[in-house]
Scaffold this motif. Sequence first.
Motif, PDB file in Angstrom:
ATOM      1  N   GLY A   1       0.845  -1.195  -0.174  1.00  0.00           N
ATOM      2  CA  GLY A   1       0.133  -0.110   0.076  1.00  0.00           C
ATOM      3  C   GLY A   1       0.849   1.334  -0.185  1.00  0.00           C
TER       4      GLY A   1
ATOM      5  N   LEU B   1       2.440   1.499  -3.335  1.00  0.00           N
ATOM      6  CA  LEU B   1       1.237   1.971  -4.359  1.00  0.00           C
ATOM      7  C   LEU B   1       1.031   3.483  -4.169  1.00  0.00           C
ATOM      8  CD1 LEU B   1      -0.914   1.439  -6.608  1.00  0.00           C
ATOM      9  CD2 LEU B   1      -2.341   0.914  -4.617  1.00  0.00           C
ATOM     10  N   THR B   2       0.737   3.917  -2.982  1.00  0.00           N
ATOM     11  CA  THR B   2       0.371   5.254  -2.792  1.00  0.00           C
ATOM     12  C   THR B   2       1.655   6.280  -3.204  1.00  0.00           C
ATOM     13  OG1 THR B   2      -0.838   4.781  -0.747  1.00  0.00           O
ATOM     14  CG2 THR B   2       0.014   7.190  -1.092  1.00  0.00           C
TER      15      THR B   2
ATOM     16  N   THR C   1       3.788   5.780  -5.590  1.00  0.00           N
ATOM     17  CA  THR C   1       3.846   5.676  -6.953  1.00  0.00           C
ATOM     18  C   THR C   1       2.810   6.592  -7.463  1.00  0.00           C
ATOM     19  OG1 THR C   1       4.576   3.092  -7.061  1.00  0.00           O
ATOM     20  CG2 THR C   1       3.769   4.142  -8.992  1.00  0.00           C
ATOM     21  N   ILE C   2       1.600   6.651  -6.877  1.00  0.00           N
ATOM     22  CA  ILE C   2       0.456   7.606  -7.446  1.00  0.00           C
ATOM     23  C   ILE C   2       1.087   8.908  -7.192  1.00  0.00           C
ATOM     24  CG2 ILE C   2      -1.938   8.358  -7.253  1.00  0.00           C
ATOM     25  CD1 ILE C   2      -2.517   5.179  -6.597  1.00  0.00           C
TER      26      ILE C   2
ATOM     27  N   ALA D   1      -6.410   8.799  -4.939  1.00  0.00           N
ATOM     28  CA  ALA D   1      -5.583   8.138  -4.149  1.00  0.00           C
ATOM     29  C   ALA D   1      -5.874   7.870  -2.682  1.00  0.00           C
ATOM     30  CB  ALA D   1      -4.141   8.917  -4.353  1.00  0.00           C
TER      31      ALA D   1
ATOM     32  N   MET E   1      -8.155   5.885  -2.029  1.00  0.00           N
ATOM     33  CA  MET E   1      -8.460   4.326  -1.819  1.00  0.00           C
ATOM     34  C   MET E   1      -7.093   3.774  -1.461  1.00  0.00           C
ATOM     35  SD  MET E   1     -11.462   3.545  -2.090  1.00  0.00           S
ATOM     36  CE  MET E   1     -13.185   4.136  -2.945  1.00  0.00           C
ATOM     37  N   ALA E   2      -5.827   4.193  -2.271  1.00  0.00           N
ATOM     38  CA  ALA E   2      -4.633   3.750  -2.032  1.00  0.00           C
ATOM     39  C   ALA E   2      -4.061   3.748  -0.559  1.00  0.00           C
ATOM     40  CB  ALA E   2      -3.675   3.894  -3.097  1.00  0.00           C
TER      41      ALA E   2
ATOM     42  N   LEU F   1      -5.262   1.593   1.951  1.00  0.00           N
ATOM     43  CA  LEU F   1      -4.773   0.237   2.128  1.00  0.00           C
ATOM     44  C   LEU F   1      -3.658   0.142   3.203  1.00  0.00           C
ATOM     45  CD1 LEU F   1      -4.803  -2.766   1.099  1.00  0.00           C
ATOM     46  CD2 LEU F   1      -3.171  -1.869  -0.701  1.00  0.00           C
TER      47      LEU F   1
END
Length: 234
Positions: A93, A96-97, A99-100, A139, A141-142, A145
Motif C-alpha cells: 500500500g 502504491l501510494t 507511485t501515485i 489516491a 483508496m490507495a 490500504l
Amino acid sequence: MSEGHEMRWGGLAGLASLVLAVVAGTLLRGAPRITASSDTIALYLTNSRDVIMAAAVLYAAAVALFVWFGATLATAFRLPDPNSDAPAVMLAGFVLTGTIGFLGASILGGAAYALTAHPMLIGLASAPYSAVAVVTTLAGMAVALPLAACAAAIARTGVLPQWAAWFSGFVAVIRILGALTVLGGAGAIAPGGVLATYLPGGLTALWIVVLSGLLVREHLPVIQPQRRRTPGPA
C-alpha cells in the motif's frame, strides 16, 4: 529491541516526508480550483512554472521518505508475526501510494514545463491540471490500504498501543469516503475541496506524526520473531 535505532530512522523519515509535503503544498497554496476557467488555470501554470517545479521536486522527495517510513512500519509488524499478510499488504500500500504521488507530481511539473516551452498547448492546460486533482482524490483508496493493514497489524500484534489501531482504521474510512467524492461531488466535496482533500489529508498528516513519533521514541516492546515449536518427545 535490537532494531530500535533503525526504527527511529524510519520514524524520522516519516516526519521529514510530512515536512516536505507541507512545504510543497504551501508553495502551491495559490493554485486555482479545477472548477476555474481554462484561462485561469493556463495563466497559473504559465506564470508559476518555477514554483510548481520546486513543489514537484519536494513532493518526489517526500514520496521516497514516505515509502521508507512505510517499510519501517512493515518491518516492526513483521518481526513479531512473520506469518501474517498484514505487513506485506501494508508495504504494498505504501509503494502504491508513493507511485501515485510521484506520478501526480511529475504530471503537474511536466504540464507546467510543457506549457512554457510550447505555448501552442495553452488550450489544453486544464486537462492535466484537472486530472492531477482527480487522481489525488482517488489516491485516498490507495492510502486507505496501508492504514487498514496497519490497524489490523496493531490489533494482532500489540506492537503499538491499541488506540493507534482505532485511529488508523478511522483515518482509512475517511480516506475512502473522500475518494468517493469523485462520483459527483460539488462545492466542498468536489475533488480538491475541503472535505475531499483537506480533511482526509489533515488526518493522514496527523497519523504520520503519531506513528512516526512512536517510532522515534522507540515506543516498541522487545520483539522476538516467532518460531514454530518442534514437537518434543512423546
